[in-house]
Design a protein around this motif. Sequence first.
Motif, PDB file in Angstrom:
ATOM      1  N   SER A  74      32.835  63.105  81.501  1.00  0.00           N
ATOM      2  CA  SER A  74      32.318  63.933  79.932  1.00  0.00           C
ATOM      3  C   SER A  74      33.037  62.960  78.701  1.00  0.00           C
ATOM      4  O   SER A  74      34.071  61.944  79.057  1.00  0.00           O
ATOM      5  CB  SER A  74      33.099  65.686  79.801  1.00  0.00           C
ATOM      6  OG  SER A  74      33.954  65.294  79.231  1.00  0.00           O
ATOM      7  N   ASP A  75      32.483  63.414  77.120  1.00  0.00           N
ATOM      8  CA  ASP A  75      33.086  61.930  76.985  1.00  0.00           C
ATOM      9  C   ASP A  75      35.095  61.781  75.773  1.00  0.00           C
ATOM     10  O   ASP A  75      34.999  60.924  75.483  1.00  0.00           O
ATOM     11  CB  ASP A  75      32.311  62.170  75.536  1.00  0.00           C
ATOM     12  CG  ASP A  75      30.997  61.587  75.428  1.00  0.00           C
ATOM     13  OD1 ASP A  75      29.960  61.992  75.393  1.00  0.00           O
ATOM     14  OD2 ASP A  75      30.377  60.988  76.639  1.00  0.00           O
ATOM     15  N   ASP A  76      35.190  63.255  76.365  1.00  0.00           N
ATOM     16  CA  ASP A  76      36.941  63.164  75.798  1.00  0.00           C
ATOM     17  C   ASP A  76      37.254  62.986  77.044  1.00  0.00           C
ATOM     18  O   ASP A  76      38.739  62.947  76.891  1.00  0.00           O
ATOM     19  CB  ASP A  76      36.621  64.737  75.298  1.00  0.00           C
ATOM     20  CG  ASP A  76      36.635  65.951  76.443  1.00  0.00           C
ATOM     21  OD1 ASP A  76      36.116  64.745  77.296  1.00  0.00           O
ATOM     22  OD2 ASP A  76      37.041  67.175  76.339  1.00  0.00           O
ATOM     23  N   GLY A  77      36.893  62.511  77.681  1.00  0.00           N
ATOM     24  CA  GLY A  77      38.135  61.546  79.602  1.00  0.00           C
ATOM     25  C   GLY A  77      38.110  62.604  80.040  1.00  0.00           C
ATOM     26  O   GLY A  77      39.116  62.354  80.962  1.00  0.00           O
ATOM     27  N   LEU A 118      35.967  56.973  86.540  1.00  0.00           N
ATOM     28  CA  LEU A 118      36.387  56.674  84.889  1.00  0.00           C
ATOM     29  C   LEU A 118      35.565  55.208  84.464  1.00  0.00           C
ATOM     30  O   LEU A 118      35.099  54.886  84.376  1.00  0.00           O
ATOM     31  CB  LEU A 118      38.095  56.435  85.051  1.00  0.00           C
ATOM     32  CG  LEU A 118      38.758  57.538  85.944  1.00  0.00           C
ATOM     33  CD1 LEU A 118      40.196  56.762  85.675  1.00  0.00           C
ATOM     34  CD2 LEU A 118      38.224  59.237  85.085  1.00  0.00           C
ATOM     35  N   SER A 119      35.281  56.188  83.515  1.00  0.00           N
ATOM     36  CA  SER A 119      34.921  54.881  82.065  1.00  0.00           C
ATOM     37  C   SER A 119      36.026  54.349  81.448  1.00  0.00           C
ATOM     38  O   SER A 119      37.049  54.654  81.959  1.00  0.00           O
ATOM     39  CB  SER A 119      34.271  55.976  80.844  1.00  0.00           C
ATOM     40  OG  SER A 119      35.528  56.036  80.122  1.00  0.00           O
ATOM     41  N   ARG A 120      34.614  52.759  81.808  1.00  0.00           N
ATOM     42  CA  ARG A 120      36.013  51.414  81.087  1.00  0.00           C
ATOM     43  C   ARG A 120      36.802  51.759  79.884  1.00  0.00           C
ATOM     44  O   ARG A 120      38.006  51.270  80.544  1.00  0.00           O
ATOM     45  CB  ARG A 120      34.575  50.352  81.294  1.00  0.00           C
ATOM     46  CG  ARG A 120      34.256  50.149  82.113  1.00  0.00           C
ATOM     47  CD  ARG A 120      34.662  49.192  83.007  1.00  0.00           C
ATOM     48  NE  ARG A 120      35.376  48.091  82.659  1.00  0.00           N
ATOM     49  CZ  ARG A 120      35.617  47.032  82.726  1.00  0.00           C
ATOM     50  NH1 ARG A 120      34.242  46.630  83.083  1.00  0.00           N
ATOM     51  NH2 ARG A 120      36.070  45.731  82.696  1.00  0.00           N
ATOM     52  N   THR A 121      36.397  52.627  79.381  1.00  0.00           N
ATOM     53  CA  THR A 121      37.454  52.523  77.664  1.00  0.00           C
ATOM     54  C   THR A 121      39.211  53.675  78.494  1.00  0.00           C
ATOM     55  O   THR A 121      39.901  53.202  78.408  1.00  0.00           O
ATOM     56  CB  THR A 121      37.200  53.322  76.820  1.00  0.00           C
ATOM     57  OG1 THR A 121      35.616  52.749  77.186  1.00  0.00           O
ATOM     58  CG2 THR A 121      38.060  53.780  75.982  1.00  0.00           C
ATOM     59  N   THR A 122      38.375  55.097  79.382  1.00  0.00           N
ATOM     60  CA  THR A 122      39.366  55.839  79.945  1.00  0.00           C
ATOM     61  C   THR A 122      40.375  55.158  80.942  1.00  0.00           C
ATOM     62  O   THR A 122      41.710  55.441  80.641  1.00  0.00           O
ATOM     63  CB  THR A 122      38.844  57.043  80.513  1.00  0.00           C
ATOM     64  OG1 THR A 122      38.269  57.407  79.771  1.00  0.00           O
ATOM     65  CG2 THR A 122      40.379  57.862  81.202  1.00  0.00           C
ATOM     66  N   LEU A 123      39.405  53.740  82.039  1.00  0.00           N
ATOM     67  CA  LEU A 123      40.227  53.558  82.502  1.00  0.00           C
ATOM     68  C   LEU A 123      41.679  52.153  82.126  1.00  0.00           C
ATOM     69  O   LEU A 123      42.578  52.162  82.640  1.00  0.00           O
ATOM     70  CB  LEU A 123      39.289  52.860  83.726  1.00  0.00           C
ATOM     71  CG  LEU A 123      40.442  51.633  84.884  1.00  0.00           C
ATOM     72  CD1 LEU A 123      40.790  52.411  85.730  1.00  0.00           C
ATOM     73  CD2 LEU A 123      39.139  50.598  85.409  1.00  0.00           C
ATOM     74  N   SER A 124      40.788  51.568  81.154  1.00  0.00           N
ATOM     75  CA  SER A 124      41.597  50.418  80.630  1.00  0.00           C
ATOM     76  C   SER A 124      43.302  51.719  80.052  1.00  0.00           C
ATOM     77  O   SER A 124      44.490  50.509  79.817  1.00  0.00           O
ATOM     78  CB  SER A 124      41.276  50.018  79.378  1.00  0.00           C
ATOM     79  OG  SER A 124      39.884  49.082  79.886  1.00  0.00           O
ATOM     80  N   GLY A 180      37.082  46.272  86.848  1.00  0.00           N
ATOM     81  CA  GLY A 180      35.658  47.511  86.627  1.00  0.00           C
ATOM     82  C   GLY A 180      35.240  47.551  88.518  1.00  0.00           C
ATOM     83  O   GLY A 180      34.101  49.299  88.004  1.00  0.00           O
ATOM     84  N   GLU A 181      36.106  47.025  89.260  1.00  0.00           N
ATOM     85  CA  GLU A 181      35.832  47.983  90.914  1.00  0.00           C
ATOM     86  C   GLU A 181      36.831  48.940  90.334  1.00  0.00           C
ATOM     87  O   GLU A 181      36.700  49.966  90.967  1.00  0.00           O
ATOM     88  CB  GLU A 181      36.349  46.710  91.420  1.00  0.00           C
ATOM     89  CG  GLU A 181      35.360  45.224  91.703  1.00  0.00           C
ATOM     90  CD  GLU A 181      36.929  44.907  92.985  1.00  0.00           C
ATOM     91  OE1 GLU A 181      36.523  44.466  93.727  1.00  0.00           O
ATOM     92  OE2 GLU A 181      37.603  43.666  92.549  1.00  0.00           O
ATOM     93  N   LEU A 182      37.692  48.995  89.973  1.00  0.00           N
ATOM     94  CA  LEU A 182      38.223  50.245  89.677  1.00  0.00           C
ATOM     95  C   LEU A 182      37.927  51.443  89.375  1.00  0.00           C
ATOM     96  O   LEU A 182      37.901  52.285  89.576  1.00  0.00           O
ATOM     97  CB  LEU A 182      39.736  49.987  88.997  1.00  0.00           C
ATOM     98  CG  LEU A 182      40.953  49.935  89.420  1.00  0.00           C
ATOM     99  CD1 LEU A 182      42.341  49.821  89.312  1.00  0.00           C
ATOM    100  CD2 LEU A 182      41.408  50.593  91.065  1.00  0.00           C
TER     101      LEU A 182
END
Lengths: 410, 410
Positions: free
Chosen positions: A399-402, B40-46, B32-34
């Motif tokens: 979800s959006d909040d992570g 997880l979204s790219r943002t959270t992953l970063s 990207g692969e991770l």
Amino acid sequence: MSMTTGTHALVRRTHEERVLAALRAGGAMSRGELSKRVGLSRTTLSEITASLLQRGAIVVADTDAATRSGSGRPAERLALDPASGQFLGVDFGHRRVHVVIADAAHEIIAAGLEPYHNDAPWSVRLGVAFDLIDGLCTARGVHLGALQAVGIGVPGPYTGAGARGPRVTWRPQAAPEGVDLAFAGRFGTPVVADNNTRLAALAEAIYEPEPVSDLVYVRLSDGVGGGLVVAGRLVTGARGYAGELGHVTANPGGSQCRCGKRGCLETVASVPAILAGCRARGVDVENLDDLAAAVTKGDPVADAVLRDVGTTLGRVLGAAAMALNPNEVVIGGEVVHVAPVIVEQAAAALRYELYSIPAEKPLVVRRSQLRDSDGALGALAAIFHQSPLLAGYPEPAESDDGATQQRSTW
Amino acid sequence: MSMTTGTHALVRRTHEERVLAALRAGGAMSRGELSKRVGLSRTTLSEITASLLQRGAIVVADTDAATRSGSGRPAERLALDPASGQFLGVDFGHRRVHVVIADAAHEIIAAGLEPYHNDAPWSVRLGVAFDLIDGLCTARGVHLGALQAVGIGVPGPYTGAGARGPRVTWRPQAAPEGVDLAFAGRFGTPVVADNNTRLAALAEAIYEPEPVSDLVYVRLSDGVGGGLVVAGRLVTGARGYAGELGHVTANPGGSQCRCGKRGCLETVASVPAILAGCRARGVDVENLDDLAAAVTKGDPVADAVLRDVGTTLGRVLGAAAMALNPNEVVIGGEVVHVAPVIVEQAAAALRYELYSIPAEKPLVVRRSQLRDSDGALGALAAIFHQSPLLAGYPEPAESDDGATQQRSTW
């Protein structure tokens, strides 16, 4: 990672969740059984259950006096509060839908059947099913306000829209295409849908005193289908077609099969093939009632035909059992209840095929416990068995909040 | 259970563990692969990877410039700090032990081979293996201070002492009986031990650009063995004997097999059986070199014998594939590298057998990537593949304070 200080509350909550999950998956059980299932010491378990009982999350359902073997004081059996959740099992056959509703203690609280025409489109079948469910709820005073999950069995292969079957629908707001999505949209719960023969395989594995981890299931019916349970999980295969034992070549160069090959198991062991085999040798049987009469009479020609069927079936099952090393091989379909000699003979062929596998506990070969009319119990099995069954499925979207949506409570 | 406030740190730690586990299991990969692997979204992953990089838990290994298809800026590939852990793979053959050591980025940093006598007892074999490992470490300057796990392949069925194989040894302090316990005792790490043919099946599934979820593996050697991967997991079966494709009856009424039955696949498709089949039809072959010469020469009788072998093999594999609906069927053993016509012919028989299964992506039938000398890579595969492989195993015992030992970090 070893546990560090400060995690005591987390450990405790984890223990509580394991206890609740065990009761959800296994129904009512004693503290001793629970302790074994969740791998906690009796002391720790007693603390956990005392707290859960005090908070009303679980109840004392009964004692094990009725089923207890040996002497000793009967043990209390604990269960989730039966009112705390329901499970809905739906089996779509070619000509009828069958519905069962179970409470959180896994007791069946309502069941019903409604026919439809063989040609009815899925929109009609769904309407019949929804009306049946509504009618059952009204008649039995069941309120589905705490519905936990829906299990759906469908005839034929069910691979979903590009998904690995059984499909799991996490997001009921998704486009309502497919049977599972229709149910998810109506009830707002997770839905598991799969081929009903495959769900029957799972049901045979879990509706036992001790769940069976590895099982090969075949059903002799108008066609021949099957399902596999491996390491406690239903096997779908790469594209959702696992368990198609009916189309293993049993008799190279044999009769033409509807699938386009020759000599498939189905050309030997389906009900129509068995009846035709009897007629070809002069036994006048049109249907299973006639076959039952011939078996009861001890007709030696019918017996020989049925033994041949069992031997061929046992060879095909033997190859599967050699590959998979199951605890049990289960043969289903009304015909094996009419003609148990098929199972006996298949068992003999299997024993030979597995001769080279050492076994302190030999393979169990048996006929199915569930009858063809019990399909909705198979669908229930899928959702009772939820956590191991679903463990291999993709995590729900983030979800959006992570934070990730958790699926630990259903 | 939906997430409640106060759990943010826990969510973050869970995300970190998933990222570390993905890198541990999959080696170096791009963000990207991770992101795809851990969901997880790219943002959270970063955010997660930035924190891990800053703390030195992971490093930038390289970029994907060399393997990148299409245009665009090369992406950094992240990996565990290579010095942060090692993995040890050991393959015990009948006449030699083979050892490989990999770093945390899954690069092989040392490998070696040491023979022993065919009759050497396990105490001797273990000593040879330990000396080989010590020698490799000294010669290559490897310090096993951060050893994460040991994978061990052994010839023959390996069921452990009553355990479902592959055995997982969690407590190295337990009585040192068995190969796994000897390694666990020496290195103080988790050990996975299993039959080396079965580990080869797992290796074929995971050493691919995209790991294969469902695979049937057979190896033609002095005998014929096999292994199954179902839904990304190695199948052990109820008693540890899954994958014994060599003893499926391929030819009822055929030659006597060493297992006591007749006409097992092994009586047709083992290397000695193939050579004997050639000799019976006048092709003078004593060993695989002779067979290679006959194949190179285009000997039509040898070709006919090998095609018959392939057809029989394909029928047995077809029955397994019909039951399991795999993505791939892999045929291993030096003989299929010498005589690829066996694989071609088996593929043709498989195509016929699976005719009735609709397939937008057809089944892949191929010879093995790993050669017989690569057994230790199979043992490594078992430990690289750890988390899904081990997820089905019993939880470690509860410790006295009520906390459970966690296995999330290895």
